[in-house]
Design an enzyme around this catalytic site. Structure first.
Site, PDB file in Angstrom:
ATOM      1  N   TYR A   1       0.857  -1.190   0.000  1.00 36.41           N
ATOM      2  CA  TYR A   1       0.000   0.000   0.000  1.00 36.41           C
ATOM      3  C   TYR A   1       0.891   1.237   0.000  1.00 36.41           C
ATOM      4  CZ  TYR A   1      -3.421   3.479   1.662  1.00 36.41           C
ATOM      5  OH  TYR A   1      -4.222   4.584   1.792  1.00 36.41           O
TER       6      TYR A   1
ATOM      7  N   ASP B   1       9.269   3.067  -0.221  1.00 36.16           N
ATOM      8  CA  ASP B   1       8.200   3.712   0.533  1.00 36.16           C
ATOM      9  C   ASP B   1       8.384   3.335   1.998  1.00 36.16           C
ATOM     10  OD1 ASP B   1       5.978   4.688   1.719  1.00 36.16           O
ATOM     11  OD2 ASP B   1       4.524   3.672   0.413  1.00 36.16           O
TER      12      ASP B   1
ATOM     13  N   LYS C   1       4.079   9.013   8.849  1.00 35.86           N
ATOM     14  CA  LYS C   1       3.833   8.414  10.166  1.00 35.86           C
ATOM     15  C   LYS C   1       4.777   8.925  11.277  1.00 35.86           C
ATOM     16  CE  LYS C   1       0.973   4.778   8.417  1.00 35.86           C
ATOM     17  NZ  LYS C   1       1.034   4.240   7.075  1.00 35.86           N
TER      18      LYS C   1
END
Ligand SMILES: *Cc1c(COP(=O)(O)O)cnc(C)c1O
Length: 426
Positions: free
Chosen positions: A142, A237, A265
């Site tokens: 994702y 990522d 995050k």
């Protein structure tokens, strides 16, 4: 009276599905989502005043626990001098310098407000730089919810049985190619066929969005080699893994230098910060220097950056990652042992402060293997744990997170609860 249930029913009237992000809805595990009103360290309190040990950490950012006093103070102090300027601030420079220092593959970096923005922008730069359209990603990874990345895209989408989203034009999706994670042969074949047309490959260097999957070194090494050979931009990522699996991210653990890195995050410490960076030559394609446009009204927001900077400061303390890694490993070992005693088919693993557990004999290595683990057992286990005040991700496709605020007592309490749950599962 169950306040969570009441609030959820009201929310469903005003918010689609009652939530602002799909996986929060408990659609996969059933039941009512928990509404939280407070957090402190490793603990959360819900609207019924029930206490939980939190293994979601807001999906990663709360790596030093909830309501850390130093972070809260930094935020308060910054907020007093205005919440936003829409102009450069010295704080952004400090953060950029720190990111470049801690992640050596990053020579220049730009701050944004979410992981989605970071990956979306990184892909655009890679396309502008290479003047190619095609991109390659891996099944179950994702990378946020930008159109071109919502193809075979992991947890949230998986949970709802939508490997590709409606609303993404076929014309957009056709540029996105997907391969099986950890499959070297498929990778070689793909590059042989279209390597010269690939603008970039984007990958989660440890996957945290189809539960937790660890890459095989020959796979990562081959990927680096092929991207170099075909002048394809390699994007790690690290929105989830950055400052979560190690201070230098997964790239430092595996000693591989991507051309670009995306972050999010942890670097916001609970407030909205994302970043993308990499080789100067690529990053200088961005406006105002180059032809690739990218912008953001709140990019580098002072309050968000101050929360992120304080978090980054705290995780640089000596032995921070050693301890986090050790504690996470003891949780995983304890869960495995508890399952074994009760003869439940179960496996688990961890990297740094991230972990995954699976109702299958061995940890999966690809999307296909994640799909065959026992979801029904997971859902039952999830609720048995939740009843005992242990809050895991509400889907068999999510990784879990431990923070530095989790004590050995927290972990032992969790393992005890797991023993009881496994016994009931048999
Ligand atoms: C969470 C995540 C994103 C998206 O970040 P948002 O801040 O939710 O937009 C992208 N990539 C990875 C690997 C993630 O875990």
């Amino acid at each position: 009276m169950n306040k969570n249930k009441e609030l959820f029913e009201q929310s469903e009237v005003f918010i689609p599905g009652g939530v602002n992000s799909p996986v929060r809805a408990f659609g996969s595990v059933g039941g009512t989502p928990i509404f939280f009103k407070a957090g402190m360290g490793s603990r959360l309190i819900d609207e019924n005043d029930k206490e939980y040990i939190d293994y979601i950490n807001s999906w990663g950012p709360m790596i030093v626990g909830h309501a850390n006093p130093e972070i809260i103070n930094a935020v308060k102090k910054t907020a007093e001098f205005s919440l936003s300027f829409g102009a450069p601030t010295s704080r952004e420079l400090t953060m950029a310098e720190l990111l470049v220092k801690l992640v050596p593959s990053i020579e220049q970096v730009r701050l944004v407000s979410s992981g989605t923005e970071a990956t979306m922008s990184a892909i655009r730069v890679a396309r502008g730089y290479t003047k190619r359209d095609k991109i390659l990603k891996f099944e179950g990874c994702y990378h946020g919810h930008a159109d071109s990345l919502l193809v075979k895209a992991g947890s949230g989408a998986l949970t709802f049985g939508q490997p590709s989203s409606a609303g993404v034009p076929a014309d957009t999706a056709k540029h996105t190619h997907t391969l099986e994670y950890n499959n070297v042969t498929a990778l070689e074949e793909c590059f042989k066929k279209m390597g010269h047309e690939l603008a970039c490959v984007i990958i989660e260097p440890v996957v945290g969005n189809m539960n937790l999957i660890i890459p095989k070194m020959p796979f990562l090494n081959k990927l680096r080699e092929l991207c170099t050979k075909y002048d394809t931009v390699l994007i790690f990522d690290e929105v989830m893994t950055g400052f979560r699996v190690a201070l230098g991210g997964a790239q430092s653990l595996f000693d591989i230098k991507p051309d670009m890195t995306t972050l999010g995050k942890v670097i916001g410490g609970g407030l909205p910060v994302g970043a993308f960076g990499g080789k100067k030559e690529i990053m200088q394609q961005l406006a105002p220097l180059g032809p690739v446009y990218q912008a953001g009204t709140l990019s580098g927001n002072p309050v968000a950056v101050s929360a992120g900077m304080k978090t980054l400061e705290l995780i640089q303390k000596p032995d921070f990652f050693e301890n986090l890694t050790k504690n996470t490993k003891s949780l995983v070992d304890g869960l495995i042992e508890a399952a074994k005693i009760n003869n439940v088919e179960f496996s688990a693993q961890s990297v740094g402060g991230m972990f995954g557990f699976y109702f299958s004999a061995h940890p999966p290595e690809s999307f296909g293997e994640v799909m065959v683990s026992d979801r029904d057992k997971f859902n039952k286990f999830f609720h048995l744990m939740l009843d005992q005040g242990i809050y895991f991700g509400p889907s068999a496709f999510e990784a879990g997170f431990v923070s530095s605020a989790h004590s050995m007592d927290d972990i032992n309490q969790t393992i005890k609860a797991a023993e009881i749950s496994f016994k009931k599962l048999k």
